[in-house]
Design an enzyme around this catalytic site. Structure first.
Site, PDB file in Angstrom:
ATOM      1  N   HIS A   5       0.857  -1.185   0.000  1.00 28.52           N
ATOM      2  CA  HIS A   5       0.000   0.000   0.000  1.00 28.52           C
ATOM      3  C   HIS A   5       0.892   1.233   0.000  1.00 28.52           C
ATOM      4  CE1 HIS A   5      -1.518   3.191   2.825  1.00 28.52           C
ATOM      5  NE2 HIS A   5      -2.434   3.256   1.877  1.00 28.52           N
ATOM      6  N   HIS A  49       2.465  11.085  -1.204  1.00 31.93           N
ATOM      7  CA  HIS A  49       1.529  10.528  -0.222  1.00 31.93           C
ATOM      8  C   HIS A  49       0.830  11.732   0.385  1.00 31.93           C
ATOM      9  CE1 HIS A  49       0.730   7.748   3.496  1.00 31.93           C
ATOM     10  NE2 HIS A  49      -0.350   8.348   3.040  1.00 31.93           N
TER      11      HIS A  49
END
Length: 284
Positions: A5, A49
Site C-alpha cells: 500500500h 503521499h
C-alpha cells in the site's frame, strides 16, 4: 498476490511512511502488486503521499525499475494501481494525456486490456494497470475489484476491529467467485501510526516490544481472542496488541484459508509475503 500500500511512501515521518524496502527490493522479495499515487505536476507524475512529495517521479523511479525487473524476469507480471494524488499544478494537458505519454515510452511492457480477469499466461512480462483515474481505458477498472479498504482507526484499540474486517474479507475471497479480483488492504492510520497497525509494536524498529492493551486474563479472557497473551505469571497474562501483518501471516500458516486474493500491506515482511505466495501451490 502480495502487494504494498502506498508503495513508494518513504518520507514524511511515522505518520506518512508506509514502506522501508525500495521498489526494486519489493519486487525481488515477491511483491507483485503496487499502489502508486502520483501528483500531476507540470505535465509529469510526481510520487506523493497526500501533500508529501516522495522525492521520486513516475518515469525513472517507478517505470524504469519495473520494466528492468520484467526484462530480467519475463515470466513474471506486475499489477499497478495508479491514482491521482493531491492537487494538480502547472499542467498543459489532462492526467490521461500525461499517462499516455508514459505509455508511449514504456508501451511494450504495458498489458493491453481486453478482459477484467486475464489469466497469468496472458499477462506474463507485462504491467497490468488497475486504473483509478478517468479517461481512455488503459487497464482494469479499479472499481471492478471487490475491496476491503477500511483505513481509518481512531485509537490503537481499533486495531482488532480492523483485523476483523481483514479476516472477513479473506473468508469472502475464499468462498467467492473466481471471476472476481479481491483486494484486501491491511493498512490503517489516523489515530495510530502505520507501523503500529502493521506490527503492533511500540516503535518502527523490528526489535521493539509489542504494546499492551491494558487488559489481562483470566478477567478478560474472551477479549481480543486473536491477540497474544504475554508476560504470564501465576495464571495472569497481559493481552498484547498484534500487527495485522502478523495476524494474517499466522492465519494463513495455521491453515485457516487457502485463498486470499490480493493482499496490500504496509511494511510487509518475508513471513507474510511468502505465506501469501505459498497459497498459489494449493489446488483450487
Amino acid at each position: 498476490m502480495p502487494g504494498t500500500h502506498n508503495s513508494l511512501s518513504f518520507y514524511g515521518g511515522d505518520i506518512v511512511q508506509t514502506q522501508s524496502m525500495s521498489l526494486t527490493n519489493q519486487l525481488l522479495s515477491g511483491i507483485r502488486v503496487l499502489d502508486i499515487r502520483v501528483r500531476h505536476f507540470y505535465d509529469k507524475f510526481a510520487i506523493h503521499h497526500g501533500f508529501v512529495f516522495q522525492n521520486a517521479y513516475f518515469g525513472p523511479d517507478v517505470m524504469a525499475p519495473i520494466t528492468a525487473f520484467l526484462a530480467a524476469n519475463p515470466t513474471e507480471t506486475v499489477v499497478m494501481r495508479l491514482r491521482e494524488e493531491y492537487n494538480a499544478q502547472g499542467n498543459t494537458r489532462s492526467f490521461n494525456q500525461t499517462f499516455q505519454d508514459y505509455k508511449n515510452r514504456y508501451g511494450a511492457f504495458i498489458w493491453r486490456p481486453y478482459s477484467n480477469n486475464p489469466t497469468l499466461d496472458e499477462i506474463r512480462g507485462k504491467i497490468v494497470i488497475l486504473q483509478n483515474f478517468s479517461g481512455s481505458r488503459h487497464g482494469i477498472n479499479y472499481g471492478y475489484l471487490d475491496r476491503q479498504d477500511s483505513y481509518s482507526v481512531s485509537t490503537n484499540w481499533d486495531l482488532y476491529s480492523k483485523w476483523q474486517k481483514v479476516k472477513a474479507h479473506v473468508e469472502k475471497a475464499e468462498h467467492g467467485r473466481r471471476d472476481i479480483i479481491y483486494a484486501n488492504f491491511l493498512n490503517a492510520s489516523g489515530g495510530s501510526f502505520p507501523y503500529f497497525v502493521a506490527s503492533g509494536k511500540s516503535s518502527p524498529q523490528t526489535s521493539a516490544p509489542r504494546l499492551l492493551t491494558g487488559l489481562t486474563t483470566p478477567g478478560w479472557k474472551n477479549s481480543y481472542p486473536d491477540f497474544p497473551r504475554v508476560g504470564c505469571f501465576i495464571g495472569i497474562c497481559s493481552i498484547a496488541f498484534e500487527g495485522i501483518n502478523n495476524l494474517l501471516s499466522n492465519y494463513i500458516a495455521n491453515g485457516h484459508t487457502d485463498f486470499t486474493g490480493i493482499v496490500m500491506a504496509d511494511f510487509p515482511g518475508a513471513g507474510l509475503i511468502n505465506n501469501v505466495i505459498s497459497l498459489n501451490n494449493n489446488d483450487r
